[in-house]
Design a protein around this motif. Structure first.
Motif, PDB file in Angstrom:
ATOM      1  N   SER A  87      -5.564 -51.165 -46.977  1.00 51.14           N
ATOM      2  CA  SER A  87      -6.931 -50.876 -46.517  1.00 51.14           C
ATOM      3  C   SER A  87      -7.566 -49.732 -47.307  1.00 51.14           C
ATOM      4  N   GLU A  88      -6.831 -49.228 -48.297  1.00 53.69           N
ATOM      5  CA  GLU A  88      -7.268 -48.119 -49.145  1.00 53.69           C
ATOM      6  C   GLU A  88      -7.524 -46.844 -48.344  1.00 53.69           C
ATOM      7  N   LYS A  89      -6.801 -46.702 -47.268  1.00 46.12           N
ATOM      8  CA  LYS A  89      -6.824 -45.448 -46.500  1.00 46.12           C
ATOM      9  C   LYS A  89      -5.634 -44.623 -46.984  1.00 46.12           C
ATOM     10  N   PHE A  90      -5.787 -44.067 -48.174  1.00 47.25           N
ATOM     11  CA  PHE A  90      -4.655 -43.477 -48.889  1.00 47.25           C
ATOM     12  C   PHE A  90      -4.108 -42.211 -48.222  1.00 47.25           C
ATOM     13  N   GLY A  91      -4.968 -41.478 -47.545  1.00 42.69           N
ATOM     14  CA  GLY A  91      -4.499 -40.283 -46.856  1.00 42.69           C
ATOM     15  C   GLY A  91      -3.547 -40.643 -45.715  1.00 42.69           C
ATOM     16  N   SER A  92      -3.944 -41.618 -44.912  1.00 39.61           N
ATOM     17  CA  SER A  92      -3.093 -42.059 -43.805  1.00 39.61           C
ATOM     18  C   SER A  92      -1.817 -42.697 -44.331  1.00 39.61           C
ATOM     19  N   ALA A  93      -1.945 -43.457 -45.411  1.00 40.86           N
ATOM     20  CA  ALA A  93      -0.768 -44.095 -46.004  1.00 40.86           C
ATOM     21  C   ALA A  93       0.214 -43.039 -46.499  1.00 40.86           C
ATOM     22  N   TRP A  94      -0.308 -42.026 -47.178  1.00 37.52           N
ATOM     23  CA  TRP A  94       0.536 -40.951 -47.697  1.00 37.52           C
ATOM     24  C   TRP A  94       1.337 -40.280 -46.583  1.00 37.52           C
ATOM     25  N   LYS A  95       0.680 -39.979 -45.471  1.00 41.14           N
ATOM     26  CA  LYS A  95       1.350 -39.302 -44.362  1.00 41.14           C
ATOM     27  C   LYS A  95       2.459 -40.165 -43.759  1.00 41.14           C
ATOM     28  N   ARG A  96       2.194 -41.465 -43.631  1.00 38.64           N
ATOM     29  CA  ARG A  96       3.193 -42.374 -43.066  1.00 38.64           C
ATOM     30  C   ARG A  96       4.393 -42.533 -43.995  1.00 38.64           C
ATOM     31  N   TYR A  97       4.130 -42.722 -45.283  1.00 36.15           N
ATOM     32  CA  TYR A  97       5.234 -42.876 -46.239  1.00 36.15           C
ATOM     33  C   TYR A  97       6.065 -41.590 -46.300  1.00 36.15           C
ATOM     34  N   ALA A  98       5.376 -40.454 -46.288  1.00 31.50           N
ATOM     35  CA  ALA A  98       6.080 -39.171 -46.325  1.00 31.50           C
ATOM     36  C   ALA A  98       6.958 -39.004 -45.086  1.00 31.50           C
ATOM     37  N   TYR A  99       6.459 -39.468 -43.943  1.00 34.38           N
ATOM     38  CA  TYR A  99       7.241 -39.398 -42.699  1.00 34.38           C
ATOM     39  C   TYR A  99       8.528 -40.204 -42.831  1.00 34.38           C
ATOM     40  N   VAL A 100       8.438 -41.392 -43.422  1.00 36.25           N
ATOM     41  CA  VAL A 100       9.618 -42.247 -43.599  1.00 36.25           C
ATOM     42  C   VAL A 100      10.619 -41.574 -44.532  1.00 36.25           C
ATOM     43  N   VAL A 101      10.118 -40.990 -45.620  1.00 36.80           N
ATOM     44  CA  VAL A 101      11.000 -40.303 -46.574  1.00 36.80           C
ATOM     45  C   VAL A 101      11.782 -39.203 -45.876  1.00 36.80           C
ATOM     46  N   ARG A 102      11.111 -38.441 -45.026  1.00 39.74           N
ATOM     47  CA  ARG A 102      11.754 -37.306 -44.364  1.00 39.74           C
ATOM     48  C   ARG A 102      12.728 -37.734 -43.255  1.00 39.74           C
ATOM     49  N   ASN A 103      12.424 -38.822 -42.576  1.00 40.76           N
ATOM     50  CA  ASN A 103      13.150 -39.150 -41.349  1.00 40.76           C
ATOM     51  C   ASN A 103      14.141 -40.305 -41.437  1.00 40.76           C
ATOM     52  N   PHE A 104      14.213 -40.958 -42.609  1.00 38.23           N
ATOM     53  CA  PHE A 104      15.124 -42.094 -42.722  1.00 38.23           C
ATOM     54  C   PHE A 104      16.010 -41.983 -43.965  1.00 38.23           C
ATOM     55  N   LYS A 105      16.589 -40.806 -44.111  1.00 34.89           N
ATOM     56  CA  LYS A 105      17.483 -40.577 -45.240  1.00 34.89           C
ATOM     57  C   LYS A 105      18.754 -41.424 -45.133  1.00 34.89           C
ATOM     58  N   ASP A 106      19.065 -41.861 -43.917  1.00 35.81           N
ATOM     59  CA  ASP A 106      20.251 -42.691 -43.699  1.00 35.81           C
ATOM     60  C   ASP A 106      20.054 -44.135 -44.150  1.00 35.81           C
ATOM     61  N   LEU A 107      18.807 -44.456 -44.570  1.00 37.41           N
ATOM     62  CA  LEU A 107      18.505 -45.801 -45.074  1.00 37.41           C
ATOM     63  C   LEU A 107      17.974 -45.676 -46.503  1.00 37.41           C
ATOM     64  N   PRO A 108      18.866 -45.586 -47.476  1.00 35.25           N
ATOM     65  CA  PRO A 108      18.465 -45.292 -48.863  1.00 35.25           C
ATOM     66  C   PRO A 108      17.430 -46.246 -49.440  1.00 35.25           C
ATOM     67  N   GLU A 109      17.570 -47.535 -49.190  1.00 31.93           N
ATOM     68  CA  GLU A 109      16.615 -48.503 -49.732  1.00 31.93           C
ATOM     69  C   GLU A 109      15.224 -48.290 -49.158  1.00 31.93           C
ATOM     70  N   VAL A 110      15.175 -48.019 -47.864  1.00 35.06           N
ATOM     71  CA  VAL A 110      13.901 -47.761 -47.198  1.00 35.06           C
ATOM     72  C   VAL A 110      13.283 -46.483 -47.741  1.00 35.06           C
ATOM     73  N   GLN A 111      14.098 -45.456 -47.881  1.00 38.82           N
ATOM     74  CA  GLN A 111      13.601 -44.173 -48.381  1.00 38.82           C
ATOM     75  C   GLN A 111      13.088 -44.289 -49.812  1.00 38.82           C
ATOM     76  N   LYS A 112      13.790 -45.051 -50.628  1.00 36.30           N
ATOM     77  CA  LYS A 112      13.379 -45.243 -52.024  1.00 36.30           C
ATOM     78  C   LYS A 112      12.016 -45.929 -52.109  1.00 36.30           C
ATOM     79  N   TYR A 113      11.834 -46.982 -51.332  1.00 33.77           N
ATOM     80  CA  TYR A 113      10.551 -47.689 -51.314  1.00 33.77           C
ATOM     81  C   TYR A 113       9.441 -46.778 -50.801  1.00 33.77           C
ATOM     82  N   ALA A 114       9.722 -46.045 -49.716  1.00 33.15           N
ATOM     83  CA  ALA A 114       8.714 -45.156 -49.132  1.00 33.15           C
ATOM     84  C   ALA A 114       8.309 -44.064 -50.118  1.00 33.15           C
TER      85      ALA A 114
END
Length: 243
Positions: A182-209
């Motif tokens: 939807s080109e809402k890049f600010g909201s997207a950035w915050k969500r992806y950053a949240y995944v990076v910080r909180n799902f370190k136990d899922l390397p593939e997910v963290q890499k994509y995020a």
């Protein structure tokens, strides 16, 4: 002869009277209630026949009528099992929770807590819906793993913890990807950053995020003032350092 005849008549009338009372009792007086044992055995038999609706009826009646019977403890767990096997997972979860609250010291608690988690896990519908049930399932699987690590249910809980974590991560990525498209890049950035910080136990997910967070970051900063960009750079550096 006449005396014998009158005796026969009186005996016949008495028999008819007694039979009549028996018939009246049979048709009009309430039937005696089933015992706790009879209700439990009927519930078990219904479970064997996979007649889970009748099973829940028998176990519920036992619970209500005979709260202090030795069969009631078994019936309370069996009630949850009947709901679970009938795929009525919400009702199963509630029945197991009631048992857990009433009998916290029971040796059946590891099984009951695991079943609460599994019931909630089975309520999962799709990643685009709120993951309330998955979050609750995760809490119970953690409880089993931590408090009953020696039980047979701890190992099974570990597997479901991974599945729950993946479901929660997929939900976050679903929302983040929606913002990205939807080109809402600010909201997207915050969500992806949240995944990076909180799902370190899922390397593939963290890499994509992380890859998506980087792209969102560069698109988002184009819309910001110089001062806002400097603040965002600090957040980006913090995220990189997190890895």
């Amino acid at each position: 002869m006449r005396n014998k005849f009158f005796s026969f008549v009186l005996a016949s009338l008495l028999l008819i009277s007694l039979s009549g009372c028996g018939l009246i009792d049979y048709y009009f007086l309430p039937k005696p209630e089933d015992t706790a044992q009879e209700l439990y055995e009927a519930g078990v038999e219904a479970m064997k026949e996979k007649d889970y609706y009748d099973a829940t009826e028998y176990f519920s009646k036992l619970k209500d009528r005979y709260p202090f019977s030795p069969y009631t403890l078994k019936a309370e767990i069996s009630l949850g099992d009947a709901y679970f096997l009938d795929k009525k997972y919400f009702d199963a979860s509630e029945a197991y929770k009631e048992f857990s609250a009433l009998h916290p010291g029971s040796e059946e608690i590891p099984y009951v807590l695991f079943q609460i988690g599994l019931s909630n896990f089975n309520l999962f519908s799709s990643i685009d819906r709120p993951q309330t049930n998955i979050t609750e399932a995760l809490e119970y699987f953690y409880r089993v793993e931590e408090a009953y690590s020696e039980s047979e249910y701890a190992k099974a809980s570990k597997g479901y913890i991974v599945k729950c974590r993946r479901a929660l991560a997929d939900h976050e990525l679903y929302i983040a990807d929606f913002f990205w498209r939807s080109e809402k890049f600010g909201s997207a950035w915050k969500r992806y950053a949240y995944v990076v910080r909180n799902f370190k136990d899922l390397p593939e997910v963290q890499k994509y995020a992380m890859k998506q967070a980087e792209m969102s970051y560069y698109e988002y900063q184009k819309t910001l003032s110089q001062e806002e960009r400097e603040k965002l750079q600090g957040s980006w550096k913090e995220l990189v350092d997190w890895l």
